[in-house]
Structures are given as C-alpha cells and as structure tokens.
Design a protein around this motif. Structure first.
Motif, PDB file in Angstrom:
ATOM      1  N   VAL A  31       0.862  -1.178   0.000  1.00 11.82           N
ATOM      2  CA  VAL A  31       0.000   0.000   0.000  1.00 11.82           C
ATOM      3  C   VAL A  31       0.899   1.228   0.000  1.00 11.82           C
ATOM      4  CG1 VAL A  31      -1.854  -1.151   1.313  1.00 11.82           C
ATOM      5  CG2 VAL A  31      -0.159   0.250   2.529  1.00 11.82           C
ATOM      6  N   VAL A  32       0.336   2.344  -0.440  1.00  6.02           N
ATOM      7  CA  VAL A  32       0.973   3.647  -0.234  1.00  6.02           C
ATOM      8  C   VAL A  32       0.107   4.364   0.789  1.00  6.02           C
ATOM      9  CG1 VAL A  32       1.665   5.828  -1.279  1.00  6.02           C
ATOM     10  CG2 VAL A  32       1.872   3.694  -2.589  1.00  6.02           C
ATOM     11  N   ASP A  33       0.695   4.661   1.942  1.00  4.79           N
ATOM     12  CA  ASP A  33      -0.116   5.237   3.017  1.00  4.79           C
ATOM     13  C   ASP A  33      -0.360   6.735   2.783  1.00  4.79           C
ATOM     14  OD1 ASP A  33       2.071   6.708   4.026  1.00  4.79           O
ATOM     15  OD2 ASP A  33       2.554   5.204   5.534  1.00  4.79           O
ATOM     16  N   LEU A  34      -1.122   7.341   3.670  1.00  8.91           N
ATOM     17  CA  LEU A  34      -1.529   8.733   3.457  1.00  8.91           C
ATOM     18  C   LEU A  34      -0.363   9.709   3.532  1.00  8.91           C
ATOM     19  CD1 LEU A  34      -4.956   8.847   5.348  1.00  8.91           C
ATOM     20  CD2 LEU A  34      -4.548   8.643   2.896  1.00  8.91           C
ATOM     21  N   HIS A  35       0.777   9.237   4.071  1.00 10.39           N
ATOM     22  CA  HIS A  35       1.985  10.063   4.090  1.00 10.39           C
ATOM     23  C   HIS A  35       2.806   9.873   2.813  1.00 10.39           C
ATOM     24  CE1 HIS A  35       1.036  10.831   8.248  1.00 10.39           C
ATOM     25  NE2 HIS A  35       0.993   9.543   8.472  1.00 10.39           N
ATOM     26  N   GLY A  36       2.310   9.004   1.915  1.00 13.78           N
ATOM     27  CA  GLY A  36       3.034   8.762   0.672  1.00 13.78           C
ATOM     28  C   GLY A  36       4.105   7.705   0.794  1.00 13.78           C
ATOM     29  N   ALA A  37       4.161   7.019   1.952  1.00 14.16           N
ATOM     30  CA  ALA A  37       5.187   6.002   2.166  1.00 14.16           C
ATOM     31  C   ALA A  37       4.705   4.646   1.661  1.00 14.16           C
ATOM     32  CB  ALA A  37       5.555   5.894   3.644  1.00 14.16           C
ATOM     33  N   ALA A  51      -1.714  -1.756   5.900  1.00 12.78           N
ATOM     34  CA  ALA A  51      -1.920  -0.314   6.058  1.00 12.78           C
ATOM     35  C   ALA A  51      -2.253   0.062   7.492  1.00 12.78           C
ATOM     36  CB  ALA A  51      -3.044   0.148   5.135  1.00 12.78           C
ATOM     37  N   ALA A  52      -2.194  -0.908   8.414  1.00 16.19           N
ATOM     38  CA  ALA A  52      -2.544  -0.672   9.818  1.00 16.19           C
ATOM     39  C   ALA A  52      -3.944  -0.087   9.935  1.00 16.19           C
ATOM     40  CB  ALA A  52      -1.497   0.224  10.495  1.00 16.19           C
ATOM     41  N   GLY A  53      -4.840  -0.500   9.020  1.00 18.52           N
ATOM     42  CA  GLY A  53      -6.235  -0.104   9.107  1.00 18.52           C
ATOM     43  C   GLY A  53      -6.548   1.287   8.598  1.00 18.52           C
ATOM     44  N   GLN A  54      -5.533   1.971   8.087  1.00 17.30           N
ATOM     45  CA  GLN A  54      -5.731   3.352   7.636  1.00 17.30           C
ATOM     46  C   GLN A  54      -6.182   3.398   6.179  1.00 17.30           C
ATOM     47  OE1 GLN A  54      -5.045   6.055   9.912  1.00 17.30           O
ATOM     48  NE2 GLN A  54      -5.153   4.220  11.184  1.00 17.30           N
ATOM     49  N   ALA A  59      -2.944   0.756  -3.504  1.00 16.27           N
ATOM     50  CA  ALA A  59      -2.752  -0.594  -2.966  1.00 16.27           C
ATOM     51  C   ALA A  59      -2.666  -1.565  -4.128  1.00 16.27           C
ATOM     52  CB  ALA A  59      -3.922  -0.971  -2.051  1.00 16.27           C
ATOM     53  N   GLY A  60      -2.033  -2.712  -3.868  1.00 19.24           N
ATOM     54  CA  GLY A  60      -1.943  -3.719  -4.919  1.00 19.24           C
ATOM     55  C   GLY A  60      -0.908  -4.769  -4.592  1.00 19.24           C
ATOM     56  N   GLU A  61      -0.390  -5.392  -5.655  1.00 20.83           N
ATOM     57  CA  GLU A  61       0.648  -6.408  -5.509  1.00 20.83           C
ATOM     58  C   GLU A  61       1.870  -5.960  -6.294  1.00 20.83           C
ATOM     59  OE1 GLU A  61      -1.061 -10.137  -6.732  1.00 20.83           O
ATOM     60  OE2 GLU A  61      -1.999 -10.439  -4.780  1.00 20.83           O
ATOM     61  N   TRP A  90      -2.034   5.149  -9.806  1.00 17.35           N
ATOM     62  CA  TRP A  90      -0.627   4.914 -10.163  1.00 17.35           C
ATOM     63  C   TRP A  90       0.322   6.058  -9.775  1.00 17.35           C
ATOM     64  CZ3 TRP A  90       3.131   1.756 -10.793  1.00 17.35           C
ATOM     65  CH2 TRP A  90       4.332   2.234 -11.324  1.00 17.35           C
ATOM     66  N   PRO A  91      -0.019   7.319  -9.997  1.00 17.05           N
ATOM     67  CA  PRO A  91       0.941   8.381  -9.648  1.00 17.05           C
ATOM     68  C   PRO A  91       1.422   8.326  -8.194  1.00 17.05           C
ATOM     69  CG  PRO A  91      -0.802   9.282 -11.001  1.00 17.05           C
ATOM     70  CD  PRO A  91      -1.219   7.866 -10.655  1.00 17.05           C
ATOM     71  N   ALA A  92       0.561   7.885  -7.279  1.00 15.99           N
ATOM     72  CA  ALA A  92       0.988   7.769  -5.879  1.00 15.99           C
ATOM     73  C   ALA A  92       2.008   6.650  -5.718  1.00 15.99           C
ATOM     74  CB  ALA A  92      -0.233   7.501  -4.985  1.00 15.99           C
TER      75      ALA A  92
END
Ligand code: ZN
Length: 149
Positions: A31-37, A51-54, A59-61, A90-92
């Motif tokens: 996943v890419v979290d809301l902080h972009g990580a 994503a620790a529920g966030q 998201a993907g594989e 995709w950009p994220a």
C-alpha cells in the motif's frame, strides 16, 4: 507481522534481502499510506493489515527482482480486493517508488477495474469490458465507486 514501512531505501533493501532466499519471486502486498510512504508485506497479508487499518493512496501487488545494480520493480498491479483501488492511483505508487530511487515499469503492469454493484453490494472485478455484476447481473457503473465509508 512482516510489514516494512519503506520510508528509506535501506529499510526496503533490508526487507528484500531477507526475502531473497525464500520468496523474492512471489508478489508482495503493498500500500501507499496517506503520508506517501510505501508499505510492503508478504503476499498472504491483508492489505488493510499492511496499512494498519488506515486509508491509503494506493494498494496492490508488487514483485521485486534483483539485478547487478540492485533491486527493481519487475511487476506491479492494483490488485487489492480490500481497497479495490482504481488504476488512476498509479501516480501515488510512482511517487513512493521514485522517492526511494527504486526503478519501476512506469505504470501498472496489470491494471484491474473494480466496481461495487449498486444493486447487491458485491465487489466485482470487471473483465473483458463486461460491466455486469457476477452475482446478480445488474449493470455496473462506468466510473469507480468505492468511496470512503
Ligand atoms: Zn450485484
């Protein structure tokens, strides 16, 4: 267990080093979290746990491979039945990988179209442009319709 928050390249490389003996060929959950990580976990992990529920930006594989000059992304998709992300996330993904200087294909190597059936609520993956619910055969919307609850 087993999730790495790849906020630095060395954190990701260490995680990949650990996987190299056993499962580098196997796609991993990301996943890419809301902080972009970028967060990466073994494939059997649920995206929501990764994503620790966030909420997430993407998201993907993802499948990594090793070359003489280091690791790179061999394949990446938006396949997450937990988040049902649209391919336009995709950009994220690109931004998270670019921040780590991790070479990548420049787009999803497999892009899935997810729709929620407005009649029965079933989560569908649209195949062959067949916008009909697999469960109840109702017509699916032309636009992505998984909004935060
Ligand atoms: Zn349906």
């Amino acid at each position: 267990m087993g999730t790495v928050i790849a906020d630095t390249r060395s954190a990701l490389d260490t995680w990949l080093d650990d996987r190299r003996g056993t499962g580098l060929d196997e796609p991993a959950t990301f996943v890419v979290d809301l902080h972009g990580a970028l967060r990466v976990a073994p494939r059997q992990s649920e995206h929501v746990a990764c994503a620790a529920g966030q909420d997430v930006l993407a998201a993907g594989e993802i499948t990594f491979a090793a070359s003489d000059s280091g690791y790179f992304v061999q394949a990446v998709s938006n396949h997450s039945t937990g988040y049902c992300p649209d391919p336009d996330c995709w950009p994220a993904v690109a931004a998270a990988l670019d921040r780590l200087s991790m070479p990548h294909p420049g787009g999803f190597t497999a892009a899935l179209i997810f729709r929620r059936c407005t009649a029965c609520g079933e989560r569908n993956i649209v195949r062959d442009d067949d916008f009909a619910c697999a469960l109840c055969d109702a017509a699916l919307l032309s636009h992505w319709n998984f909004y935060p609850a």
